[in-house]
Write a protein that holds these residues in place. Sequence first.
Motif, PDB file in Angstrom:
ATOM      1  N   ALA A 114      27.994 -20.739  38.822  1.00  0.00           N
ATOM      2  CA  ALA A 114      26.591 -20.624  39.215  1.00  0.00           C
ATOM      3  C   ALA A 114      26.527 -20.116  40.649  1.00  0.00           C
ATOM      4  O   ALA A 114      27.309 -20.551  41.506  1.00  0.00           O
ATOM      5  CB  ALA A 114      25.876 -21.966  39.088  1.00  0.00           C
ATOM      6  N   ILE A 115      25.594 -19.209  40.908  1.00  0.00           N
ATOM      7  CA  ILE A 115      25.501 -18.563  42.216  1.00  0.00           C
ATOM      8  C   ILE A 115      24.047 -18.549  42.684  1.00  0.00           C
ATOM      9  O   ILE A 115      23.132 -18.265  41.907  1.00  0.00           O
ATOM     10  CB  ILE A 115      26.027 -17.113  42.165  1.00  0.00           C
ATOM     11  N   ARG A 116      23.860 -18.862  43.975  1.00  0.00           N
ATOM     12  CA  ARG A 116      22.589 -18.628  44.651  1.00  0.00           C
ATOM     13  C   ARG A 116      22.906 -17.745  45.850  1.00  0.00           C
ATOM     14  O   ARG A 116      23.638 -18.141  46.743  1.00  0.00           O
ATOM     15  CB  ARG A 116      21.945 -19.931  45.127  1.00  0.00           C
ATOM     16  N   LYS A 117      22.363 -16.548  45.884  1.00  0.00           N
ATOM     17  CA  LYS A 117      22.633 -15.650  47.004  1.00  0.00           C
ATOM     18  C   LYS A 117      21.515 -14.627  47.111  1.00  0.00           C
ATOM     19  O   LYS A 117      20.631 -14.559  46.249  1.00  0.00           O
ATOM     20  CB  LYS A 117      23.984 -14.951  46.826  1.00  0.00           C
ATOM     21  N   GLY A 118      21.546 -13.849  48.190  1.00  0.00           N
ATOM     22  CA  GLY A 118      20.509 -12.860  48.423  1.00  0.00           C
ATOM     23  C   GLY A 118      19.319 -13.453  49.156  1.00  0.00           C
ATOM     24  O   GLY A 118      19.429 -14.454  49.860  1.00  0.00           O
ATOM     25  N   ARG A 119      18.138 -12.865  48.983  1.00  0.00           N
ATOM     26  CA  ARG A 119      16.921 -13.312  49.666  1.00  0.00           C
ATOM     27  C   ARG A 119      16.239 -14.371  48.821  1.00  0.00           C
ATOM     28  O   ARG A 119      15.343 -14.096  48.026  1.00  0.00           O
ATOM     29  CB  ARG A 119      15.985 -12.129  49.910  1.00  0.00           C
ATOM     30  N   TRP A 120      16.690 -15.600  48.965  1.00  0.00           N
ATOM     31  CA  TRP A 120      16.070 -16.700  48.231  1.00  0.00           C
ATOM     32  C   TRP A 120      15.580 -17.740  49.222  1.00  0.00           C
ATOM     33  O   TRP A 120      16.011 -17.796  50.370  1.00  0.00           O
ATOM     34  CB  TRP A 120      17.048 -17.310  47.224  1.00  0.00           C
ATOM     35  N   ARG A 121      14.656 -18.565  48.777  1.00  0.00           N
ATOM     36  CA  ARG A 121      14.011 -19.534  49.653  1.00  0.00           C
ATOM     37  C   ARG A 121      14.795 -20.846  49.636  1.00  0.00           C
ATOM     38  O   ARG A 121      14.931 -21.487  48.593  1.00  0.00           O
ATOM     39  CB  ARG A 121      12.580 -19.777  49.181  1.00  0.00           C
ATOM     40  N   ASP A 138      25.118 -19.099  48.882  1.00  0.00           N
ATOM     41  CA  ASP A 138      25.182 -18.180  50.018  1.00  0.00           C
ATOM     42  C   ASP A 138      23.824 -18.172  50.709  1.00  0.00           C
ATOM     43  O   ASP A 138      22.845 -17.640  50.185  1.00  0.00           O
ATOM     44  CB  ASP A 138      25.544 -16.779  49.517  1.00  0.00           C
ATOM     45  N   LEU A 139      23.785 -18.781  51.903  1.00  0.00           N
ATOM     46  CA  LEU A 139      22.545 -18.870  52.680  1.00  0.00           C
ATOM     47  C   LEU A 139      22.442 -17.777  53.736  1.00  0.00           C
ATOM     48  O   LEU A 139      21.536 -17.809  54.565  1.00  0.00           O
ATOM     49  CB  LEU A 139      22.455 -20.239  53.357  1.00  0.00           C
ATOM     50  N   THR A 163      28.154 -20.709  52.261  1.00  0.00           N
ATOM     51  CA  THR A 163      28.240 -19.861  53.446  1.00  0.00           C
ATOM     52  C   THR A 163      26.868 -19.801  54.111  1.00  0.00           C
ATOM     53  O   THR A 163      25.834 -19.839  53.441  1.00  0.00           O
ATOM     54  CB  THR A 163      28.703 -18.431  53.103  1.00  0.00           C
ATOM     55  N   VAL A 164      26.871 -19.727  55.439  1.00  0.00           N
ATOM     56  CA  VAL A 164      25.635 -19.692  56.220  1.00  0.00           C
ATOM     57  C   VAL A 164      25.713 -18.542  57.211  1.00  0.00           C
ATOM     58  O   VAL A 164      26.799 -18.069  57.547  1.00  0.00           O
ATOM     59  CB  VAL A 164      25.416 -21.022  56.976  1.00  0.00           C
ATOM     60  N   PRO A 165      24.573 -18.048  57.714  1.00  0.00           N
ATOM     61  CA  PRO A 165      24.607 -17.032  58.768  1.00  0.00           C
ATOM     62  C   PRO A 165      25.098 -17.642  60.078  1.00  0.00           C
ATOM     63  O   PRO A 165      25.116 -18.864  60.247  1.00  0.00           O
ATOM     64  CB  PRO A 165      23.150 -16.575  58.869  1.00  0.00           C
ATOM     65  N   GLU A 166      25.494 -16.776  61.008  1.00  0.00           N
ATOM     66  CA  GLU A 166      26.063 -17.260  62.259  1.00  0.00           C
ATOM     67  C   GLU A 166      25.035 -17.864  63.199  1.00  0.00           C
ATOM     68  O   GLU A 166      25.418 -18.547  64.143  1.00  0.00           O
ATOM     69  CB  GLU A 166      26.780 -16.113  62.990  1.00  0.00           C
ATOM     70  N   ASN A 167      23.733 -17.606  62.976  1.00  0.00           N
ATOM     71  CA  ASN A 167      22.740 -18.113  63.915  1.00  0.00           C
ATOM     72  C   ASN A 167      22.039 -19.364  63.400  1.00  0.00           C
ATOM     73  O   ASN A 167      20.860 -19.585  63.668  1.00  0.00           O
ATOM     74  CB  ASN A 167      21.733 -17.032  64.298  1.00  0.00           C
ATOM     75  N   VAL A 168      22.757 -20.203  62.665  1.00  0.00           N
ATOM     76  CA  VAL A 168      22.300 -21.562  62.358  1.00  0.00           C
ATOM     77  C   VAL A 168      23.423 -22.512  62.766  1.00  0.00           C
ATOM     78  O   VAL A 168      24.538 -22.094  63.060  1.00  0.00           O
ATOM     79  CB  VAL A 168      21.973 -21.741  60.855  1.00  0.00           C
TER      80      VAL A 168
END
Length: 236
Positions: A114-121, A138-139, A163-168
């Motif tokens: 199962a995957i959650r990725k891309g532009r999701w809320r 993938d956040l 995974t998270v972006p570097e600015n959190v």
Amino acid sequence: MDLQKQTAPAASESRATGLRASELRASDADRDRVADLLGHALAEGRLTAEEHAERIEEVYRARTAGELEPLVRDLPGAHHHRASPAYGHAPGRPTAGAIPVDPDDNVVAVFSGAIRKGRWRAGRRIHAYAIFGGVEIDLSEALFEYQQVVVKAFAVFGGVEITVPENVSLRGTGGAVLGGFDVEPLDADDPNAPVVYVDGWAVLGGVEARPKRGRRVADILDRVRRHRPGGRGLPA
């Protein structure tokens, strides 16, 4: 390149250990900064393709900040002053009742993936279950509307990768039985940036959470601030 002046944490660590800053272990971020400088030097014609390839190879073999410095010492970009980022402490863990008990999103993999990725809320609470399967959350491009996001991850004979972006900021609490629970802590430059808390357990499986290098959400703070009541404060 004066690597020891680039970040406040490096200076603090050198004082605490008694080592010179050049003797401290180089981080992936240190290597990436040097690689970026070399890439700019190649594009400007300051380095030949062969020189660039040789130095890049040395960058990723370097173990300490002192080994990185000579690779860019003759490049003008290495001597530009960089203000030290004002790293702030991430907010403490959400108090009881601050985050709803029921998840906003369940991501379940049983003998599957199962995957959650891309532009999701991204909601305030996400539950991930990997049972003889794999879950990827993938956040790095997610839409953050809350400052605090809790991810509950459980892996049984399976794996959960976050995974998270570097600015959190990223924090984790959990454990493993005959498996692995590995969360790479991260501090955002802005203390008001969102914080992702990863909690959970792995039994004969693994839970991993880490930043995606090079991925930053440009409007992440604006999105959080727009959801503050009256323009101030943050949703619990």
